[in-house]
Write a protein that holds these residues in place. Sequence first.
Motif, short mmCIF file in Angstrom:
data_model
loop_
_atom_site.label_atom_id
_atom_site.label_comp_id
_atom_site.label_asym_id
_atom_site.label_seq_id
_atom_site.Cartn_x
_atom_site.Cartn_y
_atom_site.Cartn_z
N GLY A 250 -10.89 -6.89 1.58
CA GLY A 250 -10.76 -8.33 1.81
C GLY A 250 -9.95 -9.08 0.78
O GLY A 250 -9.85 -10.31 0.86
N ARG A 251 -9.37 -8.39 -0.17
CA ARG A 251 -8.56 -9.05 -1.20
C ARG A 251 -7.12 -9.22 -0.72
O ARG A 251 -6.57 -8.37 -0.04
N THR A 252 -6.52 -10.34 -1.06
CA THR A 252 -5.12 -10.56 -0.80
C THR A 252 -4.33 -10.07 -2.00
O THR A 252 -4.64 -10.40 -3.14
N ILE A 253 -3.31 -9.26 -1.75
CA ILE A 253 -2.47 -8.70 -2.80
C ILE A 253 -1.05 -9.21 -2.58
O ILE A 253 -0.51 -9.09 -1.49
N VAL A 254 -0.46 -9.78 -3.61
CA VAL A 254 0.94 -10.23 -3.55
C VAL A 254 1.73 -9.34 -4.49
O VAL A 254 1.41 -9.25 -5.68
N VAL A 255 2.76 -8.68 -3.96
CA VAL A 255 3.58 -7.77 -4.76
C VAL A 255 5.04 -8.14 -4.57
O VAL A 255 5.49 -8.36 -3.45
N ILE A 256 5.75 -8.20 -5.67
CA ILE A 256 7.19 -8.40 -5.63
C ILE A 256 7.81 -7.04 -5.90
O ILE A 256 7.47 -6.38 -6.89
N THR A 257 8.70 -6.59 -5.01
CA THR A 257 9.30 -5.26 -5.17
C THR A 257 10.68 -5.20 -4.54
O THR A 257 11.03 -6.02 -3.69
N HIS A 258 11.43 -4.20 -4.96
CA HIS A 258 12.71 -3.85 -4.35
C HIS A 258 12.61 -2.51 -3.64
O HIS A 258 13.59 -2.02 -3.10
N GLU A 259 11.43 -1.91 -3.63
CA GLU A 259 11.24 -0.56 -3.12
C GLU A 259 10.73 -0.58 -1.68
O GLU A 259 9.65 -1.09 -1.40
N ASP A 260 11.51 0.01 -0.75
CA ASP A 260 11.11 0.06 0.65
C ASP A 260 9.78 0.78 0.84
O ASP A 260 8.98 0.41 1.69
N HIS A 261 9.54 1.83 0.05
CA HIS A 261 8.29 2.58 0.14
C HIS A 261 7.09 1.68 -0.11
O HIS A 261 6.06 1.79 0.56
N VAL A 262 7.22 0.77 -1.05
CA VAL A 262 6.13 -0.15 -1.38
C VAL A 262 5.98 -1.19 -0.27
O VAL A 262 4.86 -1.50 0.15
N VAL A 263 7.07 -1.69 0.25
CA VAL A 263 7.05 -2.70 1.32
C VAL A 263 6.31 -2.17 2.55
O VAL A 263 5.59 -2.92 3.21
N ARG A 264 6.44 -0.89 2.83
CA ARG A 264 5.79 -0.32 4.03
C ARG A 264 4.26 -0.40 3.96
O ARG A 264 3.60 -0.23 4.97
N HIS A 265 3.69 -0.66 2.80
CA HIS A 265 2.24 -0.80 2.68
C HIS A 265 1.77 -2.23 2.97
O HIS A 265 0.57 -2.48 3.04
N ALA A 266 2.69 -3.14 3.15
CA ALA A 266 2.34 -4.56 3.31
C ALA A 266 2.08 -4.92 4.77
O ALA A 266 2.72 -4.38 5.67
N ARG A 267 1.16 -5.84 4.98
CA ARG A 267 0.93 -6.38 6.32
C ARG A 267 1.99 -7.43 6.67
O ARG A 267 2.25 -7.70 7.83
N ARG A 268 2.55 -8.00 5.62
CA ARG A 268 3.55 -9.05 5.82
C ARG A 268 4.61 -8.91 4.73
O ARG A 268 4.30 -8.67 3.58
N CYS A 269 5.86 -9.08 5.12
CA CYS A 269 6.96 -9.00 4.16
C CYS A 269 7.80 -10.27 4.26
O CYS A 269 8.32 -10.60 5.33
N VAL A 270 7.88 -10.99 3.16
CA VAL A 270 8.69 -12.19 3.09
C VAL A 270 9.89 -11.85 2.20
O VAL A 270 9.73 -11.52 1.03
N GLU A 271 11.08 -11.87 2.78
CA GLU A 271 12.29 -11.54 2.03
C GLU A 271 12.99 -12.83 1.60
O GLU A 271 13.17 -13.73 2.41
N MET A 272 13.34 -12.86 0.32
CA MET A 272 14.04 -14.03 -0.22
C MET A 272 15.40 -13.62 -0.74
O MET A 272 15.56 -12.52 -1.27
N ARG A 273 16.35 -14.50 -0.59
CA ARG A 273 17.68 -14.29 -1.12
C ARG A 273 18.18 -15.63 -1.63
O ARG A 273 18.14 -16.62 -0.92
N ASP A 274 18.62 -15.64 -2.87
CA ASP A 274 19.15 -16.86 -3.49
C ASP A 274 18.16 -18.03 -3.40
O ASP A 274 18.56 -19.18 -3.16
#
Length: 64
Positions: free
Chosen positions: A25-49
């Motif tokens: 039940g914990r919310t985890i926020v991770v900042i990463t550049h690794e696709d392998h890590v992103v695949r573990h997320a329920r939601r992916c917010v991509e930012m550019r500039d």
Amino acid sequence: EPTGNLDSESTDEVLAVFDSLNRAGRTIVVITHEDHVVRHARRCVEMRDGHVVADVANEPVVAA
């Protein structure tokens, strides 16, 4: 970027802890550049500039 300088085995161990915390039940926020890590997320917010360029719901891969 919690897995940025880790070997693949250590990365998998960290992701397993995050997955376990999220299932509990914990919310985890991770900042990463690794696709392998992103695949573990329920939601992916991509930012550019400083702007959101994508906000995608994922079906996460869950570590055992």
